[in-house]
Design an enzyme around this catalytic site. Structure first.
Site, PDB file in Angstrom:
ATOM      1  CE  LYS A 291      37.158  45.381  38.866  1.00 39.13           C
ATOM      2  NZ  LYS A 291      37.131  45.638  40.289  1.00 39.13           N
TER       3      LYS A 291
ATOM      4  CG  ASP B 209      31.554  46.773  45.690  1.00 35.95           C
ATOM      5  OD1 ASP B 209      31.233  46.460  44.521  1.00 35.95           O
ATOM      6  OD2 ASP B 209      32.512  47.515  45.966  1.00 35.95           O
TER       7      ASP B 209
ATOM      8  CE1 TYR C 122      40.037  51.058  45.555  1.00 40.39           C
ATOM      9  CE2 TYR C 122      39.137  49.660  43.828  1.00 40.39           C
ATOM     10  CZ  TYR C 122      39.708  50.856  44.229  1.00 40.39           C
ATOM     11  OH  TYR C 122      39.954  51.844  43.305  1.00 40.39           O
TER      12      TYR C 122
HETATM   13  C1  LIG Z   1      37.076  47.112  40.882  1.00 36.40           C
HETATM   14  C2  LIG Z   1      36.169  47.320  42.030  1.00 36.40           C
HETATM   15  C3  LIG Z   1      35.540  48.550  42.253  1.00 36.40           C
HETATM   16  C4  LIG Z   1      35.841  49.775  41.429  1.00 36.40           C
HETATM   17  O1  LIG Z   1      35.443  49.632  40.107  1.00 36.40           O
HETATM   18  P1  LIG Z   1      36.107  50.614  39.013  1.00 36.40           P
HETATM   19  O2  LIG Z   1      35.377  50.243  37.755  1.00 36.40           O
HETATM   20  O3  LIG Z   1      37.551  50.296  38.997  1.00 36.40           O
HETATM   21  O4  LIG Z   1      35.832  52.002  39.425  1.00 36.40           O
HETATM   22  C5  LIG Z   1      34.624  48.642  43.287  1.00 36.40           C
HETATM   23  N1  LIG Z   1      34.351  47.586  44.067  1.00 36.40           N
HETATM   24  C6  LIG Z   1      34.941  46.387  43.892  1.00 36.40           C
HETATM   25  C7  LIG Z   1      34.576  45.246  44.771  1.00 36.40           C
HETATM   26  C8  LIG Z   1      35.874  46.221  42.880  1.00 36.40           C
HETATM   27  O5  LIG Z   1      36.488  45.037  42.735  1.00 36.40           O
END
Ligand SMILES: *Cc1c(COP(=O)(O)O)cnc(C)c1O
Length: 429
Positions: free
Chosen positions: A267, A239, A144
Site C-alpha cells: 500500500k 503484516d 486478511y
Molecule cells: C491489503 C492487504 C493485503 C494485500 O495486499 P494487496 O496489495 O491487495 O495484495 C495484505 N495484508 C493486509 C493487512 C492488507 O491490508
C-alpha cells in the site's frame, strides 16, 4: 445525485470483466447500488464519471496517505518515466529505497521488494517455513493477508464481505496447515502451539487489524505473542501492509514498541504504484534466494517507476513527522465529532480509532475480534453508506473495512464529514 454514466459503464463492464471489477469489494455488493466509476482524483477529492465530487475516506485502501496526486510523488513518477519503464536488472534506486526502509522500520535489516501485499505475505510464509523447517502457521480469524491460498481461511476484507471466507479452489491439503485463533486471544494461541509441538513455523497477524474494521490489539497481546515466539522458535510476522508507514513512520511496531521477525509491507510503500515488500532480521532474510535456498522472484520487482513513486512517498514521510501528528489530530477531531452526534441522538455505536484508521461499527458491543465485529448491523451500514455517499462522502463500501484519513483533509473537511454523519444517521435510523 446523477450516476447514469457509472451505471452504464458498470453494465458494460460485466461483459468483459468478472463482476465488472478487478477486485471484488469495488462492486459495492455489501452496500447495494452500483459502484462509481472514477475519472480522476486530487487532494482529498475523488471525481466520478458523472462529474460528482466526493471527500475521500478510502484513499485507494490506504496508499494515498498524503491525498491524491501529491506534487512530489507525481514529479518523481514523471521524471522516472523519461528514462525507461522497466529494465529487469538491478538499479541504484533499489538500494536507496531498501536503505530508507531499513532506517524507518525498526525490525527490518534487509528487505526484498515485490509487487503487492499478497506477494509479500505469501513470500514471508514460505521464508518462515524454509527457515524453521516447519509446515504450519497460525493466523487470526478476520485478519486478511491478501489472496494467497493458505490465507483464505476465515479471512477478512472482501472475503468477509462476499460471504466466502473459505474460497473454492483452496485445497484441504493447503488449509490443514493454517491454524486459526480468535483475534486478541493469547491463550488460544498458546493452546494451538502446545497442540502442535515443533510444527508451527510462524504466527502472522495484522498488529492493528483493518480488514474486519479497525480493531486494536488488547494490552499485552503483541508482547505476549513476541514472548511465545521467542520461547518456541516461531517466526513472528507482522503484516503491516496496511499499518506500515501509517501508524508511525515505522508502522505499528514503532507505535507499540514490539518488534516482529519479519514485516510485510504494501500500500503506502508504493505511493500509489503496485508495490509490496517483506523484510526482517538479516539471518532470516539471507535465507531468500539467491543468498539462500528459499526461492522468490519477480519480473517487475523493484520496477523503476514504482520505486521512484515509493521513494518519493517514503522520503516525504521520513522528513515530515508532522504528517503523523496531523493525522492523529484529524482522527481525534472525527472521533469527538461523531461522539457528540451519538450523544445528541442517544446512540451508543462502537467506534475504534488509532491515528488515521477509524471504524464505526453498528453495534453497542465492544469490538475486539471477528465474532464481536460480526454483531454489527451490516444492513444498517449499507443504508448509512448510501446516505453518506449522497452527501458527498466516499466511505469504504463495507462494514468490515477501516476508514483511512489523509493529510489532504482539512478541519473543514472533517467537519463536513461530521455533519454528513449526523444527517445520515437521522435519515437511516
Ligand atoms: C491489503 C492487504 C493485503 C494485500 O495486499 P494487496 O496489495 O491487495 O495484495 C495484505 N495484508 C493486509 C493487512 C492488507 O491490508
Amino acid at each position: 445525485m446523477q450516476i447514469s454514466r457509472s451505471k452504464d459503464l458498470f453494465a458494460k463492464a460485466q461483459n468483459s470483466i468478472p463482476g465488472g471489477v478487478n477486485s471484488p469489494v469495488r462492486a459495492f455488493r455489501a452496500v447495494g447500488g452500483d459502484p462509481l466509476f472514477i475519472n480522476k482524483a486530487n487532494g482529498p477529492y475523488l471525481f466520478d464519471e458523472d462529474g460528482n465530487q466526493f471527500i475521500e475516506l478510502i484513499n485507494s485502501w490506504g496508499p494515498m496517505i498524503l491525498g491524491h496526486n501529491h506534487p512530489q510523488i507525481r514529479e518523481a513518477i514523471l521524471k522516472a518515466v523519461e528514462t525507461g519503464t522497466s529494465f529487469g536488472a538491478p538499479t541504484a534506486r533499489e538500494i536507496e529505497i531498501a536503505e530508507l526502509i531499513v532506517s524507518m522500520v525498526p525490525s527490518v535489516e534487509k528487505v526484498r521488494m515485490v509487487n503487492s501485499g499478497t506477494e509479500a505475505t505469501m513470500s514471508a510464509i514460505r521464508l518462515a517455513r524454509g527457515f524453521t523447517g516447519r509446515d504450519k502457521f497460525i493466523k487470526f480469524e478476520g485478519n486478511y493477508h491478501g489472496h494467497g491460498d493458505s490465507f483464505l481461511i476465515a479471512a477478512g476484507s472482501g472475503a468477509v464481505t462476499m460471504g466466502q471466507p473459505d474460497s473454492p479452489g483452496v485445497t484441504r491439503g493447503t488449509a490443514k496447515d493454517t491454524l486459526l485463533a480468535p483475534h486478541n486471544d493469547l491463550e488460544a494461541v498458546k493452546k494451538l502451539v502446545e497442540a502442535n509441538p515443533n510444527e508451527v513455523a510462524a504466527i502472522i497477524l495484522e498488529p492493528v487489524a483493518g480488514n474486519m474494521g479497525c480493531i486494536l490489539p488488547k494490552e499485552g497481546f503483541l508482547q505476549g505473542l513476541r514472548d511465545l515466539c521467542d520461547k518456541e522458535g516461531i517466526v513472528l510476522i507482522f503484516d503491516e501492509v496496511m499499518t506500515g508507514f501509517r501508524l508511525a513512520k515505522g508502522g505499528a511496531q514503532e507505535h507499540f514498541g514490539v518488534t516482529p521477525d519479519i514485516t510485510t509491507m504494501g500500500k503506502i510503500i508504493g505511493g500509489g504504484m503496485p508495490v509490496g515488500a517483506y523484510g526482517g532480521k538479516k539471518e532470516i532474510m539471507d535465507f531468500v534466494s539467491p543468498a539462500g535456498p528459499v526461492y522468490q522472484a519477480g519480473t517487475l520487482s523493484g520496477n523503476p517507476i514504482a520505486m521512484a513513486a515509493g521513494m518519493a512517498m517514503l522520503t516525504y514521510l521520513n522528513e515530515n513527522p508532522s504528517v503523523y501528528s496531523t493525522l492523529e489530530a484529524s482522527g481525534n477531531r472525527l472521533l469527538k465529532g461523531f461522539q457528540a452526534t451519538q450523544e445528541k441522538l442517544g446512540l451508543n455505536y462502537t467506534m475504534t480509532h488509532l491515528g488515521s484508521m477509524f471504524s464505526l461499527f453498528f453495534t453497542d458491543k465492544e469490538v475486539y475480534d471477528f465474532e464481536s465485529a460480526k454483531t454489527s448491523d451490516t444492513g444498517l451500514f449499507g443504508r448509512y453508506f448510501q446516505a453518506m455517499l449522497h452527501r458527498g462522502i466516499y466511505l469504504p463500501p463495507s462494514q468490515y473495512e477501516s476508514w483511512f484519513l489523509s493529510t489532504a483533509l482539512t478541519e473543514e473537511h472533517i467537519d463536513q464529514i461530521i455533519d454528513a454523519n449526523e444527517e445520515s444517521l437521522r435519515e437511516v435510523l
